[in-house]
Design a protein around this motif. Structure first.
Motif, PDB file in Angstrom:
ATOM      1  N   ASP A  71      29.066  32.134  34.141  1.00 46.20           N
ATOM      2  CA  ASP A  71      29.871  33.301  33.752  1.00 46.20           C
ATOM      3  C   ASP A  71      31.016  33.463  34.741  1.00 46.20           C
ATOM      4  N   SER A  72      32.185  32.969  34.361  1.00 41.23           N
ATOM      5  CA  SER A  72      33.342  33.015  35.263  1.00 41.23           C
ATOM      6  C   SER A  72      34.067  34.360  35.205  1.00 41.23           C
ATOM      7  N   THR A  73      33.564  35.299  34.372  1.00 42.25           N
ATOM      8  CA  THR A  73      34.253  36.589  34.226  1.00 42.25           C
ATOM      9  C   THR A  73      33.717  37.669  35.171  1.00 42.25           C
ATOM     10  N   SER A  74      32.597  37.385  35.842  1.00 35.92           N
ATOM     11  CA  SER A  74      32.050  38.346  36.802  1.00 35.92           C
ATOM     12  C   SER A  74      32.666  38.071  38.178  1.00 35.92           C
ATOM     13  N   TYR A  75      33.086  39.134  38.863  1.00 36.36           N
ATOM     14  CA  TYR A  75      33.695  38.941  40.187  1.00 36.36           C
ATOM     15  C   TYR A  75      32.666  38.524  41.238  1.00 36.36           C
ATOM     16  N   LEU A 104      39.580  39.904  38.948  1.00 39.08           N
ATOM     17  CA  LEU A 104      38.552  40.236  37.959  1.00 39.08           C
ATOM     18  C   LEU A 104      38.098  41.693  38.068  1.00 39.08           C
ATOM     19  N   ASP A 105      38.060  42.227  39.301  1.00 41.84           N
ATOM     20  CA  ASP A 105      37.677  43.635  39.472  1.00 41.84           C
ATOM     21  C   ASP A 105      38.437  44.236  40.654  1.00 41.84           C
TER      22      ASP A 105
END
Length: 222
Positions: A71-75, A104-105
């Motif tokens: 999961d590359s979308t979680s920081y 990302l965040d």
């Protein structure tokens, strides 16, 4: 009917071990989970953290790589991999990970603090200063952020702002010996304030900062 624990139950059990700082036990539980569900990004990230906490930096980086793949979308795995690379003093690679984590965040101030630290180690003082200012906008009472901001300002040859940040540091954390030391030598070398500088150096020495002794002998005992 199977009585084996579910993916969620194993994840929860592993996190409970993390909360108890039982790192090897946490890794065992996450391995159990990952045998059945090898792409669970939360378990991969958490396992990486448990390995990191045991000082197994290379192993942790490998697992964070897998978490990013899952999961590359979680920081979080980007941030954690950046922290692991910081441990290896690979500041440039850490910086790249922190840049992605902050994109990302942007609300996570820990990212700015750690990225600022990487930049400070790379002597990229202006960029480091921006990150510590961002942290302090969120919470001006973070002594360590004030201290690192001071180091960035001194690195930029800005003694007045550096002294202001060092004063904030010792007001928030009266046990920061290095802050007193830097305050003392900056007062003396930049402003010629011998008495105040000597007082700061003596405070640094009393708190165990032995490097202050040379300055005290050379400038404060005559």
């Amino acid at each position: 009917m199977s009585c084996a624990p579910s993916e969620e139950e194993l994840l929860q059990a592993g996190i409970e071990q993390m909360d108890a700082q039982a790192w090897p036990q946490a890794v065992k539980i996450f391995d159990q989970l990952l045998e059945k569900y090898p792409s669970n990004p939360t378990a991969l990230n958490a396992k990486g953290v448990a390995l990191f906490q045991q000082g197994k930096i290379n192993e942790a980086i490998t697992v964070f790589d897998m978490a990013i793949q899952a999961d590359s979308t979680s920081y979080k795995p980007w941030f954690n991999r950046g922290n692991a690379k910081m441990e290896e003093e690979n500041y440039k690679a850490a910086l790249a990970d922190f840049n992605i984590a902050s994109a990302l965040d942007p609300s996570q101030t820990d990212i700015y603090f750690n990225r600022g630290t990487a930049l400070l180690n790379m002597e990229e003082y202006e960029d480091a200063l921006l990150d510590f200012q961002t942290v302090l906008q969120s919470n001006p009472n973070q002594a360590e952020a004030q201290f690192r901001k001071a180091k960035a300002e001194l690195g930029m040859n800005d003694p007045l702002h550096g002294m202001e940040s060092l004063t904030n540091t010792v007001n928030l954390d009266p046990n920061n010996a290095e802050a007193y030391y830097l305050l003392g030598i900056t007062r003396m070398s930049a402003l010629g304030q011998k008495n105040e500088g000597c007082a700061d150096l003596k405070m640094a020495l009393s708190l165990g900062y032995s490097q202050a002794e040379t300055w005290i002998k050379d400038f404060c005992e005559n």
